[in-house]
Design a protein around this motif. Structure first.
Motif, PDB file in Angstrom:
ATOM      1  N   SER A   1      -1.042 -16.718 -22.941  1.00 56.88           N
ATOM      2  CA  SER A   1       0.288 -16.621 -23.557  1.00 56.88           C
ATOM      3  C   SER A   1       0.580 -15.261 -24.171  1.00 56.88           C
ATOM      4  CB  SER A   1       0.461 -17.720 -24.614  1.00 56.88           C
ATOM      5  OG  SER A   1       0.330 -18.979 -24.031  1.00 56.88           O
ATOM      6  N   HIS A   2       0.479 -14.225 -23.376  1.00 57.29           N
ATOM      7  CA  HIS A   2       0.885 -12.887 -23.815  1.00 57.29           C
ATOM      8  C   HIS A   2       1.935 -12.370 -22.853  1.00 57.29           C
ATOM      9  CE1 HIS A   2      -2.159 -12.611 -26.846  1.00 57.29           C
ATOM     10  NE2 HIS A   2      -3.174 -12.509 -26.010  1.00 57.29           N
ATOM     11  N   SER A   3       2.718 -11.433 -23.351  1.00 54.59           N
ATOM     12  CA  SER A   3       3.701 -10.739 -22.534  1.00 54.59           C
ATOM     13  C   SER A   3       3.964  -9.399 -23.203  1.00 54.59           C
ATOM     14  CB  SER A   3       5.001 -11.546 -22.432  1.00 54.59           C
ATOM     15  OG  SER A   3       5.667 -11.578 -23.682  1.00 54.59           O
TER      16      SER A   3
ATOM     17  N   THR B   1       5.486 -10.777 -17.889  1.00 57.54           N
ATOM     18  CA  THR B   1       4.529 -11.838 -18.207  1.00 57.54           C
ATOM     19  C   THR B   1       3.299 -11.815 -17.311  1.00 57.54           C
ATOM     20  OG1 THR B   1       5.719 -13.368 -16.762  1.00 57.54           O
ATOM     21  CG2 THR B   1       6.334 -13.368 -19.097  1.00 57.54           C
TER      22      THR B   1
ATOM     23  N   CYS C   1       4.829  -8.177 -28.153  1.00 56.10           N
ATOM     24  CA  CYS C   1       4.480  -9.362 -27.373  1.00 56.10           C
ATOM     25  C   CYS C   1       5.605 -10.363 -27.605  1.00 56.10           C
ATOM     26  CB  CYS C   1       3.144  -9.952 -27.828  1.00 56.10           C
ATOM     27  SG  CYS C   1       2.683 -11.425 -26.866  1.00 56.10           S
TER      28      CYS C   1
ATOM     29  N   TYR D   1       5.610 -13.650 -27.201  1.00 55.65           N
ATOM     30  CA  TYR D   1       5.264 -15.023 -27.591  1.00 55.65           C
ATOM     31  C   TYR D   1       5.361 -15.187 -29.103  1.00 55.65           C
ATOM     32  CZ  TYR D   1       4.120 -16.291 -22.879  1.00 55.65           C
ATOM     33  OH  TYR D   1       4.227 -16.578 -21.552  1.00 55.65           O
TER      34      TYR D   1
ATOM     35  N   HIS E   1       3.069 -13.666 -32.275  1.00 53.35           N
ATOM     36  CA  HIS E   1       2.157 -12.583 -31.903  1.00 53.35           C
ATOM     37  C   HIS E   1       2.608 -11.243 -32.481  1.00 53.35           C
ATOM     38  CE1 HIS E   1       0.096 -14.742 -28.296  1.00 53.35           C
ATOM     39  NE2 HIS E   1       0.189 -15.504 -29.367  1.00 53.35           N
TER      40      HIS E   1
END
Length: 159
Positions: free
Chosen positions: A68-70, A93, A111, A113, A116
């Motif tokens: 769950s990172h972007s 993503t 990020c 999400y 974050h």
């Protein structure tokens, strides 16, 4: 004379090509740690302080898939408030995400999400103008052809 002009043009073109090809740098954001939840609040600030960013360079954000990172570029106010609703150029993503630096000035990344960014998964950098225009220096015209005599000092050359 024409051969000399062609030769000098070729030299200038080759120098410009070599400089522009070698000038671009891909910066691995976060170094060996990559783009992940930092252990301390200064992780990305300290990493960026050791880099020089220029127009034409790129940033590569590498993050573990499935965690769950972007990454998204945002405005200064969205960076400060960790707002993810108006990314510049969309949200990336898929890792690694490579973003090109095409304009000079401050750039802000977070990020996307929830929470974050508020835990310091964000990066601000200052991008300098490209250095290729100031590093490539070559003659603007070919050197004059050798003298064949007949000028006002030709008597001095023949003695």
């Amino acid at each position: 004379m024409a051969k000399a002009v062609i030769w000098w043009v070729a030299v200038v073109v080759l120098m410009a090509s070599a400089a522009s090809a070698s000038a671009a740098t891909t910066h691995e954001v976060g170094g060996s740690e990559g783009w992940t939840m930092p252990e301390d609040s200064d992780t990305y600030t300290n990493w960026a302080a050791g880099q020089t960013f220029r127009v034409g360079d790129s940033l590569r954000f590498t993050f573990p898939m499935g965690l769950s990172h972007s990454v998204m570029e945002v405005s200064k106010s969205d960076y400060d408030s960790c707002t993810t609703t108006a990314p510049i150029g969309g949200e990336k993503t898929t890792s690694p995400a490579t973003l090109n630096l095409s304009t000079a000035g401050m750039h802000y990344y977070i990020c996307g999400y929830p929470t974050h960014c508020s835990f310091d998964m964000k990066l601000s950098i200052n991008v300098l103008p490209s250095s290729t225009s100031s590093t490539v220096q070559g003659p603007t015209s070919p050197p004059p052809p050798p003298s064949t005599g007949g000028g006002p000092n030709s008597a001095c050359l023949s003695n």
